[in-house]
Design an enzyme around this catalytic site. Structure first.
Site, PDB file in Angstrom:
ATOM      1  N   TYR A   1      -9.502  35.394  26.658  1.00 38.44           N
ATOM      2  CA  TYR A   1      -8.374  34.918  25.845  1.00 38.44           C
ATOM      3  C   TYR A   1      -7.170  35.814  26.061  1.00 38.44           C
ATOM      4  O   TYR A   1      -7.307  37.043  26.065  1.00 38.44           O
ATOM      5  CB  TYR A   1      -8.737  34.908  24.355  1.00 38.44           C
TER       6      TYR A   1
ATOM      7  N   GLU B   1      -3.631  35.127  24.623  1.00 40.52           N
ATOM      8  CA  GLU B   1      -2.434  34.597  23.939  1.00 40.52           C
ATOM      9  C   GLU B   1      -1.239  35.501  24.163  1.00 40.52           C
ATOM     10  O   GLU B   1      -1.350  36.725  24.043  1.00 40.52           O
ATOM     11  CB  GLU B   1      -2.674  34.500  22.431  1.00 40.52           C
TER      12      GLU B   1
ATOM     13  N   ASP C   1      10.898  16.041  36.826  1.00 41.13           N
ATOM     14  CA  ASP C   1       9.433  16.098  36.794  1.00 41.13           C
ATOM     15  C   ASP C   1       8.956  15.826  38.217  1.00 41.13           C
ATOM     16  O   ASP C   1       8.974  14.679  38.677  1.00 41.13           O
ATOM     17  CB  ASP C   1       8.903  15.048  35.805  1.00 41.13           C
TER      18      ASP C   1
ATOM     19  N   THR D   1       2.852  19.027  37.493  1.00 42.34           N
ATOM     20  CA  THR D   1       1.438  19.378  37.548  1.00 42.34           C
ATOM     21  C   THR D   1       1.261  20.248  38.796  1.00 42.34           C
ATOM     22  O   THR D   1       2.190  20.420  39.585  1.00 42.34           O
ATOM     23  CB  THR D   1       0.543  18.132  37.683  1.00 42.34           C
TER      24      THR D   1
ATOM     25  N   LYS E   1      -1.572  17.911  42.478  1.00 41.12           N
ATOM     26  CA  LYS E   1      -1.369  16.679  43.256  1.00 41.12           C
ATOM     27  C   LYS E   1      -1.039  17.085  44.697  1.00 41.12           C
ATOM     28  O   LYS E   1      -1.895  17.665  45.363  1.00 41.12           O
ATOM     29  CB  LYS E   1      -0.294  15.823  42.580  1.00 41.12           C
TER      30      LYS E   1
ATOM     31  N   ARG F   1      -6.166  21.879  38.487  1.00 40.58           N
ATOM     32  CA  ARG F   1      -5.633  21.008  37.439  1.00 40.58           C
ATOM     33  C   ARG F   1      -4.798  21.885  36.534  1.00 40.58           C
ATOM     34  O   ARG F   1      -5.293  22.881  36.003  1.00 40.58           O
ATOM     35  CB  ARG F   1      -6.768  20.394  36.603  1.00 40.58           C
TER      36      ARG F   1
HETATM   37  N1  DSN Z   1      -2.338  10.309  36.238  1.00 41.28           N
HETATM   38  C1  DSN Z   1      -1.183  10.679  36.986  1.00 41.28           C
HETATM   39  C2  DSN Z   1      -0.965   9.777  38.153  1.00 41.28           C
HETATM   40  O1  DSN Z   1      -1.941   9.248  38.641  1.00 41.28           O
HETATM   41  O2  DSN Z   1       0.140   9.594  38.609  1.00 41.28           O
HETATM   42  C3  DSN Z   1       0.004  10.721  36.144  1.00 41.28           C
HETATM   43  O3  DSN Z   1      -0.283  11.302  34.925  1.00 41.28           O
END
Ligand code: DSN
Length: 417
Positions: free
Chosen positions: A54, A56, A200, A226, A229, A235
């Protein structure tokens, strides 16, 4: 019960599920554009005892002791991400993209304040103010869309809505928009109405890092993303910004929205950022786009209606209306044929989101396995065969076997069988 046995010994049922998923990821053409293969090193960091800690607070300002290794972990993640994207400040604690966007809104808006983003049916994300999301329920959101004739964002419409609505925050970026984002044009609109511009880049962060998509740095006030991707990390989420906006963002993430950061996730992000700074990653990013363009052209030749006519990035959105199959039926047939993607609404879709007119697919994961533009003809052929064989389980099984055989020669990062 003791805690030393391996997963296989301790929980054979779960082990079998993990093995099954690992094999599935090896055997299929994984073409959901938001998915990828994280490297073995990224996965090792994720699966380490950092999970147990942890922390914080932020480096050197924690509420718990024992941070001798965690502080350098987070600092390394911050500094590598700062230098990868060329930004002044990086918050690497968001649990994922949705909490990152909520933190940005919490940093700059009060409940009920006006915000703006690309509408979900036009390829935007839920968290840019869509009604069913907390961002639509707690803020006064208006959506801009795409033009009916060419499916491109109409900056005149963006400006008009911004002038009427006076948003505090404007989001640009999406999940199903196959074209380049004109960050400079958005910045000009945001500046003219006094809004914070948030880019974004969840889908395209790996392309931006690898130089295959223009960067929003210098145009957007804040960048959210994120990390799993096209960037191929764990993640997770992150928020990048200038020094003068760092304090409200950090405060919004912790203690505003989250508790302890996931230390293993931050460590894995640092590893991914190191990998993304290599020349090999630049080559990968460029090939993701080359592959998407080659696939778009091969599918176009087979009569598929590509939304916007093609792609500039890693993803393709296809309207299947002229093929007399719905998106859901097509996605299920393709999955049975070893091609994994998702059904998706297309702009101005007359059908409902749970069985829309289109499918969305992309090239990040297959590019990570080494497929190149020379293979996209095969992929298009299997795709077309599967669509034509919808309902014929035997034929779909034959295609799946061919796909599986073909993929044997393409090692998947992070997958050991
Ligand atoms: N789930 C993501 C996507 O597939 O684009 C977006 O949150």
């Amino acid at each position: 019960m003791t805690f030393d046995p391996s997963l296989e010994q301790q929980d054979p049922e779960m082990y079998a599920l993990v093995r099954g998923e690992t094999q599935r990821q090896f055997d299929k053409l994984r073409m959901i554009p938001s998915e990828n293969y994280a490297s073995r090193a990224v996965q090792e960091a994720m699966g380490s005892p950092l999970n147990n800690k942890y922390s914080e607070g932020y480096p050197r300002k924690r509420y718990y002791e024992g941070q001798q290794f965690v502080d350098p972990v987070e600092e390394l993640a911050q500094s590598r991400i700062r230098s990868l994207f060329g930004v002044e400040h990086a918050n690497v604690q968001p649990y994922s993209g949705s909490p990152a966007n909520l933190a940005v809104l919490f940093a700059f808006c009060k409940a009920g304040d006006p915000i703006m983003g690309l509408g979900l049916p036009a390829g935007g994300h839920l968290t840019h103010g869509w009604s069913v999301s907390i961002t639509g329920a707690y803020f006064n959101a208006r959506a801009y869309g795409v033009r009916k004739d060419d499916h491109r964002i109409d900056m005149d419409e963006v400006r008009k809505i911004a002038e009427e609505h006076k948003p505090k925050v404007i989001f640009c970026g999406g999940t199903a928009y196959p074209r380049l984002w004109d960050f400079a044009a958005f910045a000009e609109v945001a500046k003219s109405v006094g809004a914070i511009l948030v880019a974004d880049i969840a889908h395209i962060s790996g392309l931006v890092a690898g130089g295959a998509h223009p960067s929003p740095v210098g145009h957007a006030d804040v960048i959210s993303s994120t990390t799993h991707k096209t960037l191929r990390g764990p993640r997770g989420g992150m928020i990048l910004t200038r020094k003068d906006l760092a304090a409200p963002i950090d405060k919004a993430v912790f203690p505003g929205l989250q508790g302890g950061p996931h230390v293993s996730q931050m460590a894995a992000l640092a590893v991914a950022a190191k990998e993304a700074a290599t020349p090999e990653f630049k080559t990968y990013a460029k090939r993701v786009v080359d592959n998407a363009k080659a696939l778009a052209s091969a599918l176009n030749d087979r009569g598929y209606a590509l939304v916007s006519g093609g792609t500039d990035n890693h993803l393709l959105l296809i309207d299947l209306t002229n093929k007399n199959v719905t998106g859901k039926r097509a996605a299920k047939a393709l999955d049975a044929a070893g091609i994994e993607l998702n059904y998706n609404s297309v702009p101005f879709d007359p059908r409902k989101p749970f069985d829309p007119s289109g499918v969305r697919l992309g090239t990040p994961a297959i590019t990570s396995r080494g497929l190149g533009p020379e293979h996209m003809g095969h992929v298009a052929e299997w795709f077309d065969d599967a669509i034509k064989s919808e309902g014929d389980e035997a034929k779909l099984g034959t295609i799946a076997a061919a796909v599986k055989g073909f993929l044997k020669d393409f090692p998947a990062p992070g997958i050991a069988l």
